[in-house]
Design an enzyme around this catalytic site. Structure first.
Site, PDB file in Angstrom:
ATOM      1  N   ASP A   1      24.317 -25.354 -15.052  1.00  0.00           N
ATOM      2  CA  ASP A   1      25.273 -25.487 -13.946  1.00  0.00           C
ATOM      3  C   ASP A   1      25.190 -24.285 -13.007  1.00  0.00           C
ATOM      4  OD1 ASP A   1      27.261 -26.577 -12.427  1.00  0.00           O
ATOM      5  OD2 ASP A   1      28.891 -26.067 -13.788  1.00  0.00           O
TER       6      ASP A   1
ATOM      7  N   HIS B   1      18.113 -25.452  -6.711  1.00  0.00           N
ATOM      8  CA  HIS B   1      17.500 -26.248  -7.770  1.00  0.00           C
ATOM      9  C   HIS B   1      16.090 -25.742  -8.087  1.00  0.00           C
ATOM     10  CE1 HIS B   1      20.809 -29.010  -7.907  1.00  0.00           C
ATOM     11  NE2 HIS B   1      20.646 -29.397  -6.651  1.00  0.00           N
TER      12      HIS B   1
ATOM     13  N   LEU C   1       7.897 -26.936 -30.043  1.00  0.00           N
ATOM     14  CA  LEU C   1       9.254 -27.133 -29.528  1.00  0.00           C
ATOM     15  C   LEU C   1       9.441 -28.553 -28.999  1.00  0.00           C
ATOM     16  CD1 LEU C   1      12.020 -25.921 -28.448  1.00  0.00           C
ATOM     17  CD2 LEU C   1      10.777 -25.511 -26.310  1.00  0.00           C
TER      18      LEU C   1
END
Length: 253
Positions: free
Chosen positions: A20, A37, A131
């Protein structure tokens, strides 16, 4: 905690992050939201690399929610282009690092560009063993639960399942995160204290860390500090400790 690798057994297996603050960071720096972004993608690259290096099993990030379609068209278009660019430009590095990519959410409603780029990334990395990077696109936690319930109902109607077979473990197998451990640590940047419809079922006993740092400002050191907080906590999953306190630290009668 400076040396996380010294206690690998205490690391969270599954970390989820609500990234956020991109828009607020752009506004603070007098930039267009798209730049916020884009800067956030650079932050994500560092966090993925760190997660891989220290041995985190699963990292789930909230990239685009089902509610984000209500944002201005220009911002949505910029986000979709950035998502497509991320997969196309980062897939080589992610594959070299042995990362497994999974998309969470309703991909059918994504534009062709980002959807096909995401699916190519999934296919290319599906045989890796490092991962697990789970990227939530057009994702909503409630929709995930409803979809799982509908699939189970269909199986019951067909006679493939009986009501007595429906358990929490079985239900989890019908969620978008099937096969992954539940969320141990949920991090939210930007100072907010909301789940925002992210991994609701999977986060039932997650530890929560909120930081005021906006996502583009969130550093690897901030991430390591959040992991350190998790490792210092006593997780009792609702049980009492020997002092008679419950999991919220309150004295029980």
């Amino acid at each position: 905690m400076s040396n996380l690798s010294a206690a690998p057994d205490k690391l969270p297996r599954h970390v989820a992050i609500i990234m956020d603050g991109n828009g607020r960071w752009a506004k603070k720096n007098k930039l267009q939201i798209a730049f916020g972004h884009r800067s956030g993608v650079e932050t994500l690259r560092g966090i993925v690399r760190e997660s891989s290096d220290i041995g985190i099993h699963s990292l789930s990030v909230f990239a685009f929610s089902t509610e984000n379609w209500t944002r201005p068209d220009e911002e949505v278009r910029a986000l979709m282009l950035l998502i497509e660019e991320f997969f196309n430009s980062q897939i080589d590095e992610l594959h070299r690092e042995n990362v497994i990519i999974r998309i969470l959410g309703d991909r059918d409603n994504l534009p062709d560009g980002p959807r096909k780029a995401a699916e190519r990334a999934e296919l290319r990395t599906c045989d890796n063993s490092g991962l697990h990077l789970n990227i939530a696109l057009n994702y909503g936690g409630r929709a995930d639960i409803i979809h799982a319930a509908a699939l189970i109902s269909c199986s019951v109607q067909k006679g493939d399942l009986s009501l007595s077979q429906i358990t929490e473990d079985l239900f989890s197998d019908f969620l978008s995160t099937r096969g992954l451990p539940d969320v141990d640590l949920l991090i939210r940047t930007g100072g907010e204290m909301r789940l925002s419809n992210f991994l609701l079922y999977q986060s039932a006993y997650a530890e929560f860390v909120s930081t005021n740092a906006l996502w583009p400002e969130f550093t690897v050191e901030d991430y390591r500090n959040a992991l350190g907080q998790f490792m210092s906590r006593d997780r009792r999953f609702g049980r009492r400790d020997h002092s008679g306190r419950n999991s919220e630290g309150e004295k029980n009668a």
